[in-house]
Motif scaffolding. Structure first.
Motif, mmCIF file in Angstrom:
data_model
loop_
_atom_site.group_PDB
_atom_site.id
_atom_site.type_symbol
_atom_site.label_atom_id
_atom_site.label_comp_id
_atom_site.label_asym_id
_atom_site.label_seq_id
_atom_site.Cartn_x
_atom_site.Cartn_y
_atom_site.Cartn_z
ATOM 1 N N THR A 154 -60.360 110.972 8.832
ATOM 2 C CA THR A 154 -61.500 111.480 8.062
ATOM 3 C C THR A 154 -62.261 110.378 7.334
ATOM 4 N N VAL A 155 -61.728 109.172 7.335
ATOM 5 C CA VAL A 155 -62.381 108.040 6.656
ATOM 6 C C VAL A 155 -63.047 107.154 7.710
ATOM 7 N N ASP A 156 -64.370 107.091 7.673
ATOM 8 C CA ASP A 156 -65.133 106.380 8.711
ATOM 9 C C ASP A 156 -65.267 104.893 8.381
ATOM 10 N N LYS A 157 -64.134 104.243 8.216
ATOM 11 C CA LYS A 157 -64.118 102.860 7.749
ATOM 12 C C LYS A 157 -64.628 101.871 8.789
ATOM 13 N N PHE A 158 -64.434 102.195 10.059
ATOM 14 C CA PHE A 158 -64.837 101.278 11.122
ATOM 15 C C PHE A 158 -66.358 101.183 11.283
ATOM 16 N N LYS A 159 -67.106 102.000 10.554
ATOM 17 C CA LYS A 159 -68.570 101.908 10.651
ATOM 18 C C LYS A 159 -69.093 100.636 9.982
ATOM 19 N N ASP A 160 -68.273 100.022 9.133
ATOM 20 C CA ASP A 160 -68.688 98.833 8.391
ATOM 21 C C ASP A 160 -68.318 97.566 9.153
ATOM 22 N N ASP A 161 -69.318 96.772 9.484
ATOM 23 C CA ASP A 161 -69.085 95.517 10.208
ATOM 24 C C ASP A 161 -68.142 94.595 9.441
ATOM 25 N N SER A 162 -68.287 94.578 8.123
ATOM 26 C CA SER A 162 -67.474 93.674 7.309
ATOM 27 C C SER A 162 -65.988 94.009 7.441
ATOM 28 N N TYR A 163 -65.680 95.302 7.576
ATOM 29 C CA TYR A 163 -64.280 95.694 7.726
ATOM 30 C C TYR A 163 -63.755 95.306 9.110
ATOM 31 N N LEU A 164 -64.575 95.487 10.126
ATOM 32 C CA LEU A 164 -64.173 95.107 11.480
ATOM 33 C C LEU A 164 -63.913 93.606 11.574
ATOM 34 N N ILE A 165 -64.720 92.830 10.866
ATOM 35 C CA ILE A 165 -64.527 91.373 10.851
ATOM 36 C C ILE A 165 -63.266 91.016 10.066
ATOM 37 N N LYS A 166 -62.996 91.758 9.004
ATOM 38 C CA LYS A 166 -61.767 91.536 8.227
ATOM 39 C C LYS A 166 -60.538 91.758 9.110
ATOM 40 N N VAL A 167 -60.563 92.826 9.906
ATOM 41 C CA VAL A 167 -59.452 93.093 10.827
ATOM 42 C C VAL A 167 -59.336 91.956 11.842
ATOM 43 N N ALA A 168 -60.470 91.484 12.328
ATOM 44 C CA ALA A 168 -60.492 90.416 13.338
ATOM 45 C C ALA A 168 -59.897 89.117 12.806
ATOM 46 N N ASP A 169 -59.995 88.908 11.516
ATOM 47 C CA ASP A 169 -59.439 87.684 10.939
ATOM 48 C C ASP A 169 -57.918 87.638 11.015
ATOM 49 N N SER A 170 -57.288 88.748 11.402
ATOM 50 C CA SER A 170 -55.832 88.764 11.595
ATOM 51 C C SER A 170 -55.460 88.351 13.017
ATOM 52 N N VAL A 171 -56.470 88.148 13.857
ATOM 53 C CA VAL A 171 -56.263 87.739 15.250
ATOM 54 C C VAL A 171 -56.647 86.270 15.394
ATOM 55 N N ASP A 172 -55.736 85.462 15.850
ATOM 56 C CA ASP A 172 -55.963 84.011 15.902
ATOM 57 C C ASP A 172 -57.248 83.638 16.642
ATOM 58 N N ALA A 173 -57.497 84.257 17.782
ATOM 59 C CA ALA A 173 -58.665 83.894 18.598
ATOM 60 C C ALA A 173 -59.981 84.330 17.960
ATOM 61 N N LEU A 174 -59.916 85.247 17.000
ATOM 62 C CA LEU A 174 -61.133 85.787 16.390
ATOM 63 C C LEU A 174 -61.338 85.349 14.947
ATOM 64 N N LYS A 175 -60.309 84.802 14.328
ATOM 65 C CA LYS A 175 -60.409 84.404 12.922
ATOM 66 C C LYS A 175 -61.477 83.325 12.746
ATOM 67 N N GLY A 176 -62.480 83.626 11.933
ATOM 68 C CA GLY A 176 -63.559 82.676 11.675
ATOM 69 C C GLY A 176 -64.408 82.377 12.897
ATOM 70 N N ASN A 177 -64.302 83.207 13.926
ATOM 71 C CA ASN A 177 -65.056 82.984 15.168
ATOM 72 C C ASN A 177 -66.510 83.401 14.949
ATOM 73 N N ALA A 178 -67.401 82.422 14.832
ATOM 74 C CA ALA A 178 -68.803 82.680 14.499
ATOM 75 C C ALA A 178 -69.511 83.508 15.564
ATOM 76 N N ALA A 179 -69.230 83.222 16.830
ATOM 77 C CA ALA A 179 -69.877 83.955 17.920
ATOM 78 C C ALA A 179 -69.467 85.427 17.901
ATOM 79 N N PHE A 180 -68.174 85.665 17.691
ATOM 80 C CA PHE A 180 -67.680 87.048 17.606
ATOM 81 C C PHE A 180 -68.338 87.772 16.439
ATOM 82 N N GLN A 181 -68.343 87.137 15.280
ATOM 83 C CA GLN A 181 -68.913 87.763 14.092
ATOM 84 C C GLN A 181 -70.395 88.070 14.259
ATOM 85 N N LYS A 182 -71.114 87.166 14.882
ATOM 86 C CA LYS A 182 -72.548 87.378 15.113
ATOM 87 C C LYS A 182 -72.769 88.574 16.037
#
Length: 271
Positions: A182-210
């Motif tokens: 019931t919580v639509d948290k994934f609608k926020d890009d900032s949260y999706l990027i926060k989750v991605a920072d737990s993945v080595d290949a995506l952490k701080g990945n500028a291209a992914f974030q863009k």
């Protein structure tokens, strides 16, 4: 005072009164014109705001526009029409496990938290490949955006590498990051990027974030969702191999324990 002077004074007084009346009449006319002019402007403004509001109401939403987009930007590591075929694993693997999931689905989260690691090990070992089909039906039921936005972000991860995609999907479903349905948290890009920072290949990945922020793969996500809708599958998670559903052996539901999954996958690989 002479009669002449008296008449002259009266005449002058009448002339002054007449002139004053004319000046007052001109002022009144100007005031009425201003009031009428302002009223017309006000009416036009109201009409304009109303028309703009109607136009905005009838304007397709961002996701509706993405759905109708003719030119679809597909992530790397995809194939098929609009890049909606996502197959991950060793080319030597003879069988393919079809995995149907919605990113907001709580049962999918339970499946991934319980069996996800087993699936990853099997894929790494070449036992079978995975064909991923992403759904967004929870958004449709709740008027949300998280399923669609997370699917687009998964596209951004896939654009980095298949391994990044699998790891990111696993992170999205993890107990640490997966929200209540019931919580639509994934609608926020900032949260999706926060989750991605737990993945080595995506952490701080500028291209992914863009790509996440720009919604580069939004139209792809909508095409993927259409592929799910056309599949005939009505719930998630759903697992198929050779067109047959993998179940827990007790019902039509997907296996939700490692033991039940191993039993089902062993039988499917032999079939």
């Amino acid at each position: 005072m002479s009669k002449r002077n008296s008449q002259a004074n009266k005449s002058a007084a009448r002339e002054r009164l007449r002139a004053e009346r004319e000046r007052q009449a001109k002022k009144d006319k100007v005031r009425r014109q201003v009031i009428v002019g302002l009223s017309i402007v006000g009416v036009l403004a109201v009409v304009g705001v109303g028309t703009w509001g109607i136009m905005q109401m009838n304007k397709p939403s961002h996701w509706e526009a993405a759905k109708d987009e003719k030119k679809v930007t597909a992530p790397k590591n995809t194939s098929g029409e609009n890049g909606t075929t996502v197959v991950i694993g060793k080319s030597s693997a003879k069988k393919t496990l079809e995995l149907y999931e919605d990113s907001r689905c709580p049962v999918c989260a339970t499946f991934e938290q319980t069996i996800g690691e087993t699936v990853h090990k099997d894929v790494d070992a070449g036992k079978y490949k995975i064909k991923y089909i992403g759904a967004t039906f929870i958004d449709n039921a709740s008027n949300g955006e998280g399923s669609k936005n997370a699917l687009s972000a998964l596209g951004a991860a896939l654009d980095v590498s298949p391994e990044a995609f699998l790891d990111y999907k696993y992170a999205l479903y993890s107990a640490k990051f997966h929200p209540e349905e019931t919580v639509d948290k994934f609608k926020d890009d900032s949260y999706l990027i926060k989750v991605a920072d737990s993945v080595d290949a995506l952490k701080g990945n500028a291209a992914f974030q863009k790509n996440v922020k720009d919604g580069t793969f939004d139209s792809w996500a909508m095409k993927m969702s259409e592929a799910f809708d056309k599949s005939g599958v009505r719930g998630t998670p759903t697992l198929k191999m050779d067109g047959k559903k993998l179940t827990d052996g007790q019902s039509e539901n997907a296996p939700m324990t490692v033991e039940a999954f191993n039993t089902a996958i062993t039988a499917a690989l032999k079939g």
